[in-house]
Scaffold this motif. Sequence first.
Motif, PDB file in Angstrom:
ATOM      1  N   PHE A  12       0.759  -1.327   0.091  1.00 39.63           N
ATOM      2  CA  PHE A  12       0.027   0.078  -0.073  1.00 39.63           C
ATOM      3  C   PHE A  12       0.792   1.270  -0.074  1.00 39.63           C
ATOM      4  CE2 PHE A  12      -2.370   3.208   2.082  1.00 39.63           C
ATOM      5  CZ  PHE A  12      -3.458   3.588   1.421  1.00 39.63           C
ATOM      6  N   GLU A  13       1.992   1.423   0.784  1.00 35.87           N
ATOM      7  CA  GLU A  13       2.852   2.392   0.881  1.00 35.87           C
ATOM      8  C   GLU A  13       3.406   2.655  -0.485  1.00 35.87           C
ATOM      9  OE1 GLU A  13       5.279   4.467   4.304  1.00 35.87           O
ATOM     10  OE2 GLU A  13       5.445   2.362   4.248  1.00 35.87           O
ATOM     11  N   HIS A  14       3.758   1.434  -0.838  1.00 40.23           N
ATOM     12  CA  HIS A  14       4.789   1.631  -2.403  1.00 40.23           C
ATOM     13  C   HIS A  14       3.595   2.125  -3.326  1.00 40.23           C
ATOM     14  CE1 HIS A  14       7.269  -2.092  -1.424  1.00 40.23           C
ATOM     15  NE2 HIS A  14       7.929  -0.696  -0.865  1.00 40.23           N
ATOM     16  N   THR A  15       2.279   1.806  -3.336  1.00 41.18           N
ATOM     17  CA  THR A  15       1.510   2.109  -4.354  1.00 41.18           C
ATOM     18  C   THR A  15       1.423   3.924  -4.030  1.00 41.18           C
ATOM     19  OG1 THR A  15       0.183   0.330  -4.308  1.00 41.18           O
ATOM     20  CG2 THR A  15      -1.007   2.286  -4.864  1.00 41.18           C
ATOM     21  N   LEU A  16       1.373   4.280  -2.909  1.00 37.32           N
ATOM     22  CA  LEU A  16       1.174   5.717  -2.735  1.00 37.32           C
ATOM     23  C   LEU A  16       2.254   6.552  -3.037  1.00 37.32           C
ATOM     24  CD1 LEU A  16      -0.495   5.711   0.793  1.00 37.32           C
ATOM     25  CD2 LEU A  16      -1.508   6.402  -1.275  1.00 37.32           C
ATOM     26  N   TRP A  17       3.742   5.833  -2.844  1.00 35.96           N
ATOM     27  CA  TRP A  17       4.745   6.396  -3.345  1.00 35.96           C
ATOM     28  C   TRP A  17       4.875   6.685  -4.848  1.00 35.96           C
ATOM     29  CZ3 TRP A  17       8.518   3.122   0.350  1.00 35.96           C
ATOM     30  CH2 TRP A  17       8.320   3.556   1.527  1.00 35.96           C
ATOM     31  N   THR A  18       4.664   5.366  -5.482  1.00 31.83           N
ATOM     32  CA  THR A  18       4.687   5.426  -6.806  1.00 31.83           C
ATOM     33  C   THR A  18       3.681   6.389  -7.430  1.00 31.83           C
ATOM     34  OG1 THR A  18       5.292   3.277  -6.691  1.00 31.83           O
ATOM     35  CG2 THR A  18       4.495   3.824  -8.908  1.00 31.83           C
ATOM     36  N   ASP A  63      15.978  12.127 -12.687  1.00 34.39           N
ATOM     37  CA  ASP A  63      16.912  10.946 -12.382  1.00 34.39           C
ATOM     38  C   ASP A  63      16.622  10.277 -11.097  1.00 34.39           C
ATOM     39  OD1 ASP A  63      17.879  10.856 -15.077  1.00 34.39           O
ATOM     40  OD2 ASP A  63      19.875  11.863 -14.205  1.00 34.39           O
ATOM     41  N   VAL A  64      16.345  11.112  -9.975  1.00 33.26           N
ATOM     42  CA  VAL A  64      16.343  10.514  -8.560  1.00 33.26           C
ATOM     43  C   VAL A  64      14.905  10.006  -8.535  1.00 33.26           C
ATOM     44  CG1 VAL A  64      15.748  11.277  -6.335  1.00 33.26           C
ATOM     45  CG2 VAL A  64      17.812  12.221  -7.590  1.00 33.26           C
ATOM     46  N   VAL A  65      13.935  10.616  -9.079  1.00 33.39           N
ATOM     47  CA  VAL A  65      12.268   9.876  -9.244  1.00 33.39           C
ATOM     48  C   VAL A  65      12.337   8.387  -9.913  1.00 33.39           C
ATOM     49  CG1 VAL A  65      10.293  10.031 -10.276  1.00 33.39           C
ATOM     50  CG2 VAL A  65      11.286  12.046  -9.050  1.00 33.39           C
ATOM     51  N   ARG A  66      13.493   8.576 -10.844  1.00 37.33           N
ATOM     52  CA  ARG A  66      13.359   7.095 -11.770  1.00 37.33           C
ATOM     53  C   ARG A  66      14.092   6.222 -10.774  1.00 37.33           C
ATOM     54  NH1 ARG A  66      14.005   9.457 -16.094  1.00 37.33           N
ATOM     55  NH2 ARG A  66      16.134   9.847 -15.983  1.00 37.33           N
ATOM     56  N   ASP A  67      15.103   6.537 -10.056  1.00 36.96           N
ATOM     57  CA  ASP A  67      15.888   5.503  -9.319  1.00 36.96           C
ATOM     58  C   ASP A  67      14.952   5.142  -8.267  1.00 36.96           C
ATOM     59  OD1 ASP A  67      18.093   5.847 -11.014  1.00 36.96           O
ATOM     60  OD2 ASP A  67      19.197   7.298  -9.530  1.00 36.96           O
ATOM     61  N   ILE A  68      13.973   6.053  -7.553  1.00 34.63           N
ATOM     62  CA  ILE A  68      13.230   5.465  -6.278  1.00 34.63           C
ATOM     63  C   ILE A  68      12.331   4.546  -6.895  1.00 34.63           C
ATOM     64  CG2 ILE A  68      11.987   6.406  -4.569  1.00 34.63           C
ATOM     65  CD1 ILE A  68      13.490   8.761  -4.320  1.00 34.63           C
ATOM     66  N   LYS A  69      11.793   5.179  -8.052  1.00 36.35           N
ATOM     67  CA  LYS A  69      10.848   4.010  -8.707  1.00 36.35           C
ATOM     68  C   LYS A  69      11.297   2.637  -8.704  1.00 36.35           C
ATOM     69  CE  LYS A  69       7.504   5.622 -11.404  1.00 36.35           C
ATOM     70  NZ  LYS A  69       6.722   6.423 -12.509  1.00 36.35           N
ATOM     71  N   LYS A  70      12.506   2.665  -9.379  1.00 35.18           N
ATOM     72  CA  LYS A  70      13.058   1.542  -9.930  1.00 35.18           C
ATOM     73  C   LYS A  70      13.357   0.488  -8.256  1.00 35.18           C
ATOM     74  CE  LYS A  70      17.248  -0.510 -11.706  1.00 35.18           C
ATOM     75  NZ  LYS A  70      18.567  -0.363 -12.323  1.00 35.18           N
ATOM     76  N   ARG A 102      11.547   4.673   2.417  1.00 31.67           N
ATOM     77  CA  ARG A 102      10.335   5.596   3.285  1.00 31.67           C
ATOM     78  C   ARG A 102      11.484   6.733   3.606  1.00 31.67           C
ATOM     79  NH1 ARG A 102       7.895   3.537   8.408  1.00 31.67           N
ATOM     80  NH2 ARG A 102       6.442   2.650   6.792  1.00 31.67           N
ATOM     81  N   SER A 103      12.606   6.693   4.102  1.00 31.80           N
ATOM     82  CA  SER A 103      13.740   7.691   4.541  1.00 31.80           C
ATOM     83  C   SER A 103      14.176   8.375   3.022  1.00 31.80           C
ATOM     84  CB  SER A 103      14.751   7.445   5.100  1.00 31.80           C
ATOM     85  OG  SER A 103      15.782   8.424   5.223  1.00 31.80           O
ATOM     86  N   LYS A 104      14.217   7.872   2.041  1.00 26.09           N
ATOM     87  CA  LYS A 104      14.347   8.435   0.631  1.00 26.09           C
ATOM     88  C   LYS A 104      13.361   9.348   0.312  1.00 26.09           C
ATOM     89  CE  LYS A 104      17.882   5.365  -1.760  1.00 26.09           C
ATOM     90  NZ  LYS A 104      17.836   4.717  -2.921  1.00 26.09           N
ATOM     91  N   MET A 105      12.169   8.620   0.309  1.00 29.77           N
ATOM     92  CA  MET A 105      10.865   9.365   0.084  1.00 29.77           C
ATOM     93  C   MET A 105      10.763  10.645   0.816  1.00 29.77           C
ATOM     94  SD  MET A 105       9.121   8.390  -2.774  1.00 29.77           S
ATOM     95  CE  MET A 105       7.817   9.294  -2.453  1.00 29.77           C
TER      96      MET A 105
END
Length: 127
Positions: A12-18, A63-70, A102-105
Amino acid sequence: MVDVIYNSDLHFEHTLWTSELTFWEGELKSLENKLKELISHWTDKEVLAKLEHYKDVFTLQSDVVRDIKKSIKQHEINILDHTPNGHESMDIPRVKEHLKLRSKMETQREAYGNLKKEFFQFSSEYL
């Protein structure tokens, strides 16, 4: 008492972050379009240098957004690999990995918010 962290909660948290990251990708495209508009109106080298700086920062943010999504996708794969074995809760290493995400987000949320604020101030000054 030990709290149990369930796979479904992490998903659920992954879905929100994505969703949030996807929104940021769209915003960054809009900001880049605004940047192009500003570049087309200025010839002053100092202003153009600042605009180039924002162009570089927007690229870095993308790039950061893409890396976090990965990273989120990889963590999702780890969760899915874990779930078929009948485990509905995460082990400590996977939870630690999730806490790092979570910390990265949280860090990225703050950095991105500050960037937008700074760019809006700059762009309103030079419009």
